[in-house]
Scaffold this motif. Structure first.
Motif: not given
Length: 365
Positions: A244-261
């Motif tokens: 479960i923790g691995t899948q949570l961590g994988l949800a963090f994608r650079r493109q998504a964070l950059m889009a709302v930086r």
């Protein structure tokens, strides 16, 4: 049928191996909730740094079945009776959480420039998938909503266990699980097999959150009937948390964070307001009811059901109380959100974008 290459299999294996190693290191360092927190942190860092990490959603589903069953084994008849006594507290907490989320959404619009529709669904703690789906009816932007919902869950997973431990919770370790006999292992295998079959049937019928809620319901029914294994083996529970923790961590994608930086500081402020407001509600409920404050902080926290309940289990707090609060909150919040959104539109606090997306035409309420 898509062919799965050896390279992908190797990346998946390496990702889970690294996550498990992080969980083991965190457990050796006595970090609260180590088998989930370690994988979340190491996988999120790897994903954001551009490393070619990969996971398999099926392992998360299997982990949820194990976790749901584990949590359900805490529901003794006495725990169930105590939970029923707390129904007024649960309803009060849900009502207060919704009001706090509405107020936080208005501040998020002012501080981030996010439109009011999107800010509303960023703030309501109903889960990333559910809020993105509801927002699509009214023209909300999915990326800020997904990032806000996931950030809130992960930030609370990182902060709350440590904060509660520093505050004194979990100093008395939870009792060690009973060793499983051959009969207990057979009972556990039958329970997990039955829960898995029921979960598959529920998912095919379109039941939301079936991977956690159906095994939880099956384990509760087994425990209340007097037929259930005494405990989940620690190694199996730890492996489920790693998945479960691995899948949570994988949800963090650079493109998504950059889009709302540019909005990230305001989103983090929004998370803090929600968490602080809910903690204040927990303090008031603790004074009014005499229930333990640490358990109520987890029970009212605007985090994910799985994560907050696992934190309660890790710290030896009242698991049935936390589970009951969160299940009721998710059901009531997701059900009431469209009506609350409509009420805020009527009084002029939210204005829909023009033109509306095709999917929103004819949406109710």
């Amino acid at each position: 049928m898509p062919v799965i290459g050896a390279g992908l299999v190797a990346r998946v294996a390496a990702t889970y191996a690294g996550a498990a190693l992080a969980g083991w290191l965190f457990s050796r360092l006595h970090v609260p909730l180590p088998w989930m927190l370690g994988p979340v942190i190491v996988t999120a860092i790897a994903s954001l740094s551009g490393a070619r990490v990969a996971g398999w959603a099926g392992l998360r589903s299997a982990g949820l079945i194990v976790v749901g069953t584990t949590l359900g084994l805490y529901f003794t008849p006495e725990a169930a009776r105590q939970l029923l006594d707390h129904v007024p507290l649960i309803l009060a907490a849900v009502f207060a959480t919704v009001l706090i989320a509405c107020a936080a959404s208005l501040l998020l619009t002012r501080t981030s420039g996010i439109d009011r529709v999107t800010a509303f669904f960023c703030s309501v703690p109903g889960g990333p998938a559910e809020m993105c789906m509801l927002a699509s009816r009214y023209g909300g932007e999915p990326v800020p909503i997904a990032v806000s919902q996931m950030l809130r869950i992960v930030v609370l997973v990182m902060v709350l266990p440590a904060a509660l431990t520093l505050g004194g919770a979990g100093r008395d370790p939870a009792p060690a699980p009973q060793a499983l006999t051959s009969l207990g292992l057979l009972e556990l295998g039958l329970l997990l097999a039955g829960s898995t079959a029921a979960t598959f049937a529920a998912t095919r019928a379109g039941v939301r959150s079936a991977w956690l809620l159906v095994p939880l319901a099956c384990a509760i029914a087994a425990t209340l009937s007097g037929w259930a294994p005494p405990a989940m083996p620690p190694a199996l529970a730890a492996a489920a948390q790693v998945c479960i923790g691995t899948q949570l961590g994988l949800a963090f994608r650079r493109q998504a964070l950059m889009a709302v930086r540019r909005a990230l500081p305001a989103i983090l402020l929004n998370v803090g307001i929600l968490a602080a407001g809910c903690a204040a509600v927990a303090a008031l409920l603790a004074v009014a009811s005499g229930a333990p404050l640490a358990a109520l902080v987890l029970a009212t926290a605007p985090g994910g059901v799985t994560e907050m309940c696992l934190t309660a289990r890790s710290l030896g707090l009242e698991v049935p109380l936390v589970v009951g609060f969160h299940i009721c909150r998710v059901f009531l919040v997701v059900s009431a959100t469209p009506w609350l959104f409509a009420a805020m539109r009527r009084i002029g606090l939210i204005e829909l974008p023009h033109p509306l997306p095709e999917s929103s035409r004819g949406a109710h309420p």
